[in-house]
Structures are given as C-alpha cells and as structure tokens.
Design a protein around this motif. Sequence first.
Motif, PDB file in Angstrom:
ATOM      1  N   GLU A  31       9.910  12.500  22.757  1.00 47.48           N
ATOM      2  CA  GLU A  31       8.395  13.134  23.217  1.00 47.48           C
ATOM      3  C   GLU A  31       7.952  13.693  22.634  1.00 47.48           C
ATOM      4  O   GLU A  31       5.889  12.791  22.769  1.00 47.48           O
ATOM      5  CB  GLU A  31       9.043  13.642  24.917  1.00 47.48           C
ATOM      6  N   GLU A  33       6.482  13.784  19.598  1.00 50.04           N
ATOM      7  CA  GLU A  33       5.066  13.486  19.015  1.00 50.04           C
ATOM      8  C   GLU A  33       4.301  12.005  19.584  1.00 50.04           C
ATOM      9  O   GLU A  33       3.295  11.882  19.065  1.00 50.04           O
ATOM     10  CB  GLU A  33       6.069  11.916  17.944  1.00 50.04           C
ATOM     11  N   LEU A  34       4.513  12.118  20.981  1.00 49.56           N
ATOM     12  CA  LEU A  34       3.518  11.576  21.962  1.00 49.56           C
ATOM     13  C   LEU A  34       2.118  12.243  22.468  1.00 49.56           C
ATOM     14  O   LEU A  34       1.609  11.926  23.139  1.00 49.56           O
ATOM     15  CB  LEU A  34       3.717  10.795  22.415  1.00 49.56           C
ATOM     16  N   ALA A  35       2.223  13.813  21.578  1.00 52.42           N
ATOM     17  CA  ALA A  35       1.752  15.117  22.569  1.00 52.42           C
ATOM     18  C   ALA A  35       0.524  15.055  22.114  1.00 52.42           C
ATOM     19  O   ALA A  35      -0.688  16.080  22.267  1.00 52.42           O
ATOM     20  CB  ALA A  35       2.515  16.348  23.397  1.00 52.42           C
ATOM     21  N   GLY A  36       0.300  14.628  20.862  1.00 53.18           N
ATOM     22  CA  GLY A  36      -0.707  15.063  20.751  1.00 53.18           C
ATOM     23  C   GLY A  36      -0.935  14.804  18.781  1.00 53.18           C
ATOM     24  O   GLY A  36       0.238  14.349  18.364  1.00 53.18           O
ATOM     25  N   ASP A  37      -2.054  15.227  17.682  1.00 56.02           N
ATOM     26  CA  ASP A  37      -1.809  15.285  16.039  1.00 56.02           C
ATOM     27  C   ASP A  37      -0.436  15.846  15.850  1.00 56.02           C
ATOM     28  O   ASP A  37      -0.723  16.938  16.340  1.00 56.02           O
ATOM     29  CB  ASP A  37      -2.796  15.484  15.587  1.00 56.02           C
ATOM     30  N   LEU A  85      -2.962  13.910  36.427  1.00 57.98           N
ATOM     31  CA  LEU A  85      -1.992  13.415  35.562  1.00 57.98           C
ATOM     32  C   LEU A  85      -2.704  13.175  34.278  1.00 57.98           C
ATOM     33  O   LEU A  85      -2.400  14.084  32.627  1.00 57.98           O
ATOM     34  CB  LEU A  85      -1.985  11.633  35.845  1.00 57.98           C
ATOM     35  N   ASP A  86      -4.175  13.502  34.244  1.00 59.72           N
ATOM     36  CA  ASP A  86      -4.982  13.671  33.129  1.00 59.72           C
ATOM     37  C   ASP A  86      -5.167  15.154  32.825  1.00 59.72           C
ATOM     38  O   ASP A  86      -5.195  15.216  31.910  1.00 59.72           O
ATOM     39  CB  ASP A  86      -6.241  13.832  33.883  1.00 59.72           C
ATOM     40  N   GLY A  89      -1.868  15.559  30.765  1.00 57.07           N
ATOM     41  CA  GLY A  89      -2.570  14.956  29.524  1.00 57.07           C
ATOM     42  C   GLY A  89      -2.723  15.835  29.251  1.00 57.07           C
ATOM     43  O   GLY A  89      -2.812  16.216  27.371  1.00 57.07           O
ATOM     44  N   HIS A  90      -4.150  16.863  29.237  1.00 55.09           N
ATOM     45  CA  HIS A  90      -4.602  17.736  28.302  1.00 55.09           C
ATOM     46  C   HIS A  90      -3.746  19.159  27.888  1.00 55.09           C
ATOM     47  O   HIS A  90      -3.347  19.258  26.394  1.00 55.09           O
ATOM     48  CB  HIS A  90      -5.481  18.274  28.981  1.00 55.09           C
ATOM     49  N   ARG A  92      -0.367  19.111  27.702  1.00 56.45           N
ATOM     50  CA  ARG A  92       0.719  18.845  27.166  1.00 56.45           C
ATOM     51  C   ARG A  92      -0.422  18.370  25.222  1.00 56.45           C
ATOM     52  O   ARG A  92       0.671  19.103  24.182  1.00 56.45           O
ATOM     53  CB  ARG A  92       0.971  16.974  26.567  1.00 56.45           C
ATOM     54  N   SER A  93      -1.427  18.216  24.927  1.00 56.69           N
ATOM     55  CA  SER A  93      -1.643  18.732  23.840  1.00 56.69           C
ATOM     56  C   SER A  93      -2.126  19.645  23.178  1.00 56.69           C
ATOM     57  O   SER A  93      -1.877  19.893  22.040  1.00 56.69           O
ATOM     58  CB  SER A  93      -2.794  17.618  23.744  1.00 56.69           C
ATOM     59  N   LYS A 166     -11.601  14.471  23.898  1.00 56.94           N
ATOM     60  CA  LYS A 166     -10.901  13.511  24.289  1.00 56.94           C
ATOM     61  C   LYS A 166     -10.835  13.939  25.739  1.00 56.94           C
ATOM     62  O   LYS A 166     -10.838  12.872  26.376  1.00 56.94           O
ATOM     63  CB  LYS A 166      -9.338  13.328  24.082  1.00 56.94           C
ATOM     64  N   ALA A 167     -10.526  15.054  26.476  1.00 55.80           N
ATOM     65  CA  ALA A 167     -10.883  15.417  27.537  1.00 55.80           C
ATOM     66  C   ALA A 167     -12.141  15.643  28.138  1.00 55.80           C
ATOM     67  O   ALA A 167     -12.401  15.223  29.571  1.00 55.80           O
ATOM     68  CB  ALA A 167     -10.054  16.917  27.365  1.00 55.80           C
TER      69      ALA A 167
END
Lengths: 289, 165
Positions: A31, A33-37, A85-86, A89-90, A92-93, A166-167
Amino acid sequence: MTSAQNGTTELAPEDSENPHGAVTVDQLDLEAELAGDADAIATPETAEYVLWLADDALILAQQLSRWIAHAPEIEEDVALGNIALDLLGHARSLLRYAGSASGRTEDDLAYFRNEPEFRCSWMVQQDNGDFAHTIIRQLVMATYMFALYTRLADSTDPTLAAIAAKAVKEVEYHRDHAVQWTLRLAGGTDESRTRTQRALENLWPFVGELFRDDTSIEPLIARGIAARPSSLQEECEAIFTAVLAEEDLEVPQPQPSSAGGRHGSHFSALGFILAEMQVLARQHPGATW
Amino acid sequence: MVTTTQLDHARAIAGAVADPEVPVLTIADLGVLRDVGIEPETGTVTVTITPTYSGCPAMETIRDDLHLALEAAGFTDVVIDLTLTPAWTTDWMSDEGKQKLTAYGIAPPTGRSAVRGPIPLTLAVKCPRCSSLRTKELARFGSTSCKSLWQCEDCLEPFDHFKNH
C-alpha cells in the motif's frame, strides 16, 4: 520499526476461537508505494513542518467523514465524504514523506503516534457542531489550505512542491463548496443566519494560530521550503471579507491565540478524535480486509 | 535481450487496462498511464502511473490490474511506480477518451473554468444524451471524486459530468 510493522509477522493465529480471524500485515509495504513519490527522503526539519500539513489534513478528514449519513441532504453526505477523501489523500502523501525522515510508514504516523506527537492546528480539532459550524470551519481551512498550497507548489523541496501542486486544485474545489454554502446559510432563513453567525463567533478565536509565525520553521522559510504563515493572512482575510460581505456579515475581530498545536499542545477534543481513529489499528496492528 | 517489440507489447498491455470506475476508458485514455519501460539487463517492466485525485481509491485496483495483465502476458518482473509530477489534469485525457465518455453517458470535461476566483463561473455542460446546453448542476460532488451530478432541462435525464480539474 517494530516487528509488528515490518510486513512479515502474523499477529493472530488462525483458530476458530478468534472472532477476528487471522490478521496479517503483508499488505503494508504494497500500500505504501501508492502514497506518493517513492524515493525522496525528508530532512528531520522538513519532516516536522510537513507534519503540520499532514495532521491538519488527516484530522479534518477524520472529522468530515463523521458527516456521512448525517448530512442535511444526501448530496452533502457525498460532498463531505469526497472532500474527506481528498484530504486523506493529501495526508497520506504528506505522512509518507514525513515518515521517510525516520523510517516510519504513513500508518505508523497516523495510528501509532500519541496526542503530543501530532502537529495539527486547533481549528481542525473543533467539533463538527451543526452544519453551519462545519461549513464555516471548511471556509477557513479550505481558504487557508488553498493559499498555503499555492505557495508551496513553488517550494524548493521538489516532493513538497509536487504534493502541493496536486492538492491545490482539490482544495480550490473545497473552498468553492464552502463559499457556496456560506452564502446560502447566511442568506437563508433567520435560523440558518443565526447559526452561521454563531459559528463565526465560536470558531474565530482559532483562526490566529494558522497565521502565526514560528521560529522553528524560519530556517526552512529562508531556504524556500516552507511558507511564512503570516504572509498568507492578508489574502485569506480578503476572501473571508468578500464572501461574508455578500450577505452583509462581518468578519469577527481577530483574536490573539494561545493555541499550541504546532508544538503538540492540543485542544481537549483531539484525544477523543484520536481514540476513535486509532482504536482498530492499535487493537489489531496491521489489520487488513 | 529486450527488443523494441517487447517494449511495445508491454506498453500495449499496460495501456489497455481499464479504469475500474469508468470501465469504458483505459488508463491510457484517461492519462493515468505516464510511462512504461523495460530494464534491458533484467527484463523488469516499470510502469509509472499518476492519480486523478489525491485520494482516488482506484489506484490500488489499477496497480493490481497492471500486475495481473502484464504477468499474464509473460512479464514476470513488474514494478509499479506512482508519480505526482506533473499533476494530472483533465487536459491529459485523450480526445478519443472524451468521445468514449460521451458515448457512455458521461459528459466529458469542458475545459478550464472561465473565471478563477473565490466565486467561479463555469462553461455550460452539454447533455450526453440529447446534446442540449440547457443543463444544471444538481450536486457538485458525484459518485466518484472525479465526477459531479447534472440534469438536462430538455430531456430531463440526470447524468454524470467528468469535472474540469
């Protein structure tokens, strides 16, 4: 990192007496690996600042998600759920990047830090209250986040700049949502206007913390990594004034704030929010489903 | 030895993976697929994808689908990378993708907001069923992060609109 979080340990044996079944942690690495660079490593100083942003987003997401199935209309269940949800996402990154400084994962930081280790502002810790209260909190936070991410999109830290770029497009949408509702509530019935006014009075004492400078981030500002909080104030206040003036409401007087969220000194509500957010992960570390 | 043919094959396989929430679009149509590469020595396939929205829950499904599709095609060593730069916008969506969306009953993005500011104006959204421009927004947030809910005032049909982003 403890053995419970390194991705291999089986925490509960498969036996019929265990009502929760076998809980394993083999998904955590996948999981992440999908949270950001993936490869960027934050310096400890940058990581501390990134937690300001991450924790504001995380706690606000947790608060907003409580509206799902409780909002005044089904479209608002969806809207507030989408905004949450947005923000998640922020968070998590940002948490992933902050954790890179100390070898911790986003889940380690979200679920296994205690209250004094959080860096969120007091504004996001304020109760949802009634719908007007949530909307005014959104007006303040989305306006603040839009100003902040606009600036950080030009940060000299490339990872922070990428997350902010992105945010910023998403929080612009959140700000628009809050503005539309503020205008409708303020210009609606006597009751909705009274509640909007009350929300402004209740929440304004917590606005000052967002724009208060802090010596701990001065070196980051000097290197072009962080944005100076006080430099965002004028632009945010211009928006608050413009929106509220549409319906003849005044921006309350700014008040000095002793809030200490950026240093881990929190409003009484945070402990309850964390208890709800963290209980499952702490009782069943690494649980997946 | 990796050949150009193998790279093209990997690209074609990865590009054909469907978006789990709008299955009529591939991730290539959507602009979610950024890059496909093969390491010459080891044959490792690296696929780079980018999220439409930060919290998009479809990314994990897309990652799993990429692994499955590439492994079924004989690429046993597959790495999926996620990038945030440059940030995805609706401009990354292909014209073919926009046509597929309309045919599927979802109004495609109309372009950038006409006026940007605290109280923005947006361009009219065309009804995907009868092409009327007399449409209204019912809800700014729809069934997924990337869509809002609209209704046509001529044919009265409610429809999803892929938001400008």
